[in-house]
Each structure stands twice: as structure tokens, then as C-alpha cells.
Design a protein around this motif. Structure first.
Motif, mmCIF file in Angstrom:
data_model
loop_
_atom_site.group_PDB
_atom_site.id
_atom_site.type_symbol
_atom_site.label_atom_id
_atom_site.label_comp_id
_atom_site.label_asym_id
_atom_site.label_seq_id
_atom_site.Cartn_x
_atom_site.Cartn_y
_atom_site.Cartn_z
ATOM 1 N N HIS A 1 0.818 -1.202 0.000
ATOM 2 C CA HIS A 1 0.000 0.000 0.000
ATOM 3 C C HIS A 1 0.860 1.264 0.000
ATOM 4 O O HIS A 1 0.569 2.227 -0.723
ATOM 5 C CB HIS A 1 -0.934 0.009 1.209
ATOM 6 N N GLY B 1 -0.551 10.516 1.294
ATOM 7 C CA GLY B 1 -1.992 10.488 1.480
ATOM 8 C C GLY B 1 -2.544 11.520 2.427
ATOM 9 O O GLY B 1 -3.711 11.413 2.857
ATOM 10 N N LYS C 1 -0.309 5.592 -7.246
ATOM 11 C CA LYS C 1 -1.377 4.694 -7.671
ATOM 12 C C LYS C 1 -2.627 4.858 -6.813
ATOM 13 O O LYS C 1 -3.705 4.399 -7.182
ATOM 14 C CB LYS C 1 -0.887 3.237 -7.624
ATOM 15 N N THR C 2 -2.467 5.475 -5.659
ATOM 16 C CA THR C 2 -3.602 5.807 -4.797
ATOM 17 C C THR C 2 -3.228 7.050 -4.010
ATOM 18 O O THR C 2 -2.038 7.369 -3.878
ATOM 19 C CB THR C 2 -3.940 4.648 -3.829
ATOM 20 N N ASN C 3 -4.200 7.766 -3.504
ATOM 21 C CA ASN C 3 -3.904 8.951 -2.694
ATOM 22 C C ASN C 3 -4.635 8.914 -1.358
ATOM 23 O O ASN C 3 -4.781 9.926 -0.689
ATOM 24 C CB ASN C 3 -4.271 10.231 -3.454
ATOM 25 N N THR C 4 -5.091 7.717 -0.985
ATOM 26 C CA THR C 4 -5.847 7.557 0.254
ATOM 27 C C THR C 4 -5.149 6.580 1.183
ATOM 28 O O THR C 4 -4.854 5.445 0.787
ATOM 29 C CB THR C 4 -7.264 7.037 -0.035
ATOM 30 N N ASP D 1 2.217 1.880 -3.349
ATOM 31 C CA ASP D 1 1.187 2.470 -4.214
ATOM 32 C C ASP D 1 1.000 3.956 -3.916
ATOM 33 O O ASP D 1 0.819 4.769 -4.833
ATOM 34 C CB ASP D 1 -0.146 1.732 -4.040
#
Length: 310
Positions: free
Chosen positions: A207, A279, A215-218, A210
Motif C-alpha cells: 500500500h 496520502g 497509484k492511490t492517494n488515500t 502504491d
């Protein structure tokens, strides 16, 4: 100390609490290497139960003793390599020590001086319990050459000491992987609780990769990690706490601050960008979070790092 057990973040801290000499153990880099026969003069020696917060490799050329991890007790003899990672309660017992080298390091050292995605190449570092592995004399000789070079650099004063040690550690990990971890898959080793811990460690590593790669911002919550294994959040929390001595929230905080420190060492990244990559919606939230868990602000950490490097 909890329940009569020592909880320690570094080898130096463990040795201090056991009343052993620590003058030759550096603290700053998070990396140590020494020969046990130079420390343990009165044998047999049995440690107090302790829970470390560091990785360790023990290279036993000539010695005899035992290591206990939770409820498993392993005999360690000559030409043996023994690996442990942060988390479990353990005890070590020495009856004979003639040539035994111990290397310890924290995740911060791995990220800064070895590789920022080290677990991808060396997944065995995520293993919770690994039995001692006996090598042939030829294999052990090659391992010995590497840790001898690492020890020489550690005791030296090179301007690039930690970077040189990091490169040698990569070579050492590759040799260890070649000799007995080529087919290693952490999912299939250990009991149910061990598998849950290994899955969790892999998930948190994946995670954060990522997050950093966009690939994600949370940020994941505890519930998200439970959902990844189809477990009730209370059950996952109980397993992680009992098996590692740390809550899931502590694992997340330690991981976030470790990754933040690595990125703060890159002058090309602004603190705002680092916060976004991890994040955090607000830079101020990231700064408060970082200071809460490290007792220093991101700005001051960066200043101290580059002051040390200059």
C-alpha cells in the motif's frame, strides 16, 4: 518492560538492559555488526525474554546454543545462518562461542542505504519465524568474506561508510537468498497467526508503495487492512498486537514516518509533495503527524539530515 519481558528498539538498548558492554555499537545509522565472543565472556549465558524492533542475521561459524521465538526453540550450531525480524518475543542461550557474527539493522537503514523497495527483492525479510539454515563450508566461507568486509567498514571512518555497508548488505542478502531462500514464499510458512502477520506486512508495504508511486492517494485505515484478508477488524488487531507487540496503528505510523524520512532526504521533493504522496490532504496535518511520532518537525528533520551530510 511488559510482563517481565524487555521491549527494545535497538541492540544497544538490549545490551544495556542486560548489563553487557555497548561501546562498540553505533546508534546513529540503525546498523550494528560485532562478534559475540567479544561480548559474552562468561558462559553459559541466557538472556531475559525480549522483543526487539530490529532485523538480525546471526552467522555462526563455531558456536553452540539455542534461540527461542515465542514457543519454538531452535538449536544453533556451527556453519549456521539464523535470521529474525522485528516482533516476536525471544530468548538466546549461549554455551560455546568461538566465532559468531551478529548483524542488526532497522527498516530505516534498509530504506536509506540498501533499497527503497527492498521487500520486493528480498521477501524473506517479511518472514515471522525462520528456522536456522546450515550451509556447506564453501557457502559459509563466501558469506564470511562479506560480513568480514562489512565489519571492517563499520569499524572504519570512510565518508561513505553507510553507503558502502549498504552495498555490501545487498550482496550479502543476495547470497543468502541464493543459498536458501530462492523458493521462499512467506505465505506458506508458519501457523495461521503467522500467515496473518505476514499478509499484513506485505499489504502495508504494498500500500505504501502504491501511495508513493501515485497509484492511490488515500491512506488505508485499520478496517481496510482487515478487509484485505476478509477478517473482522477486532480479530486482525488482536493477532497483530499479540504476535508483534505493536498495534496496527503503530505499524502504520512507523511505516509512514520511515517513508517520510527517506523522502525528506531528497531535496527535490517539497514537504507539500511528500505529504501528498503519503496520502495527507493538508501539509499541516502531515507536519503535525510527523512531529507527533518523531518529536521533530519535517523541516527540522531535513535541516538536521543535510547538516549531518555536509
Amino acid at each position: 518492560m511488559a510482563n517481565g519481558n524487555l521491549n527494545v528498539r535497538t541492540l544497544r538498548e538490549l545490551y544495556q538492559q542486560l548489563g553487557l558492554p555497548v561501546d562498540y555499537l553505533e546508534e546513529e545509522s540503525g546498523f550494528t555488526i560485532h562478534y559475540l565472543e567479544e561480548t559474552f565472556h562468561d558462559l553459559p549465558f541466557r538472556s531475559e525474554p525480549f522483543r526487539p524492533n530490529y532485523f538480525s542475521f546471526l552467522f555462526i561459524k563455531s558456536a553452540f546454543g539455542y534461540y527461542t521465538i515465542d514457543d519454538q526453540r531452535f538449536e544453533v550450531t556451527s556453519d549456521t545462518v539464523y535470521f529474525t525480524n522485528p516482533g516476536n518475543y525471544r530468548i538466546f542461550e549461549w554455551e560455546k562461542l568461538e566465532h559468531t557474527c551478529l548483524i542488526t539493522f532497522g527498516e530505516g537503514f534498509l530504506k536509506e542505504y540498501v533499497h527503497d523497495d527492498v521487500y520486493n527483492d528480498f521477501s524473506f525479510l517479511l518472514s515471522e519465524v525462520v528456522s536456522p539454515r546450515v550451509l556447506t563450508s564453501g557457502q559459509f566461507s563466501q558469506i564470511e568474506e562479506l560480513y568480514t568486509l562489512i565489519h571492517k567498514e563499520y569499524r572504519g571512518s570512510s565518508l561513505y561508510k553507510n553507503k558502502i555497508i549498504g552495498a555490501l548488505v545487498i550482496a550479502l542478502l543476495l547470497k543468502i537468498k541464493e543459498y536458501f531462500f530462492q523458493e521462499y514464499n512467506p505465505i506458506y510458512e508458519g501457523n495461521r497467526g503467522s500467515q496473518i502477520v505476514k499478509n499484513f506486512k506485505q499489504n502495508i508495504e504494498r500500500h505504501f508503495r502504491d501511495l508513493i508511486n501515485g497509484k492511490t492517494n488515500t491512506q488505508f485505515r485499520v478496517q481496510d487492512y482487515a478487509d484485505l484478508q476478509s477478517l473482522h477488524v477486532n480479530y486482525l488487531s488482536s493477532v497483530i498486537s499479540s504476535k508483534t507487540g505493536k498495534t496496527i496503528s503503530s505499524w502504520i505510523a512507523d511505516k509512514a514516518t520511515t517513508e517520510a524520512k527517506v523522502m525528506l532526504q531528497d531535496e527535490g521533493l517539497s514537504i507539500k509533495e511528500i505529504a501528498a504522496r503519503l496520502g495527507f490532504l493538508e501539509t499541516s496535518h502531515f507536519s503535525n503527524y510527523f512531529k507527533k511520532h518523531t518529536s521533530i518537525s519535517p523541516v527540522e528533520y531535513r535541516k538536521q539530515y543535510f547538516r549531518k551530510e555536509s
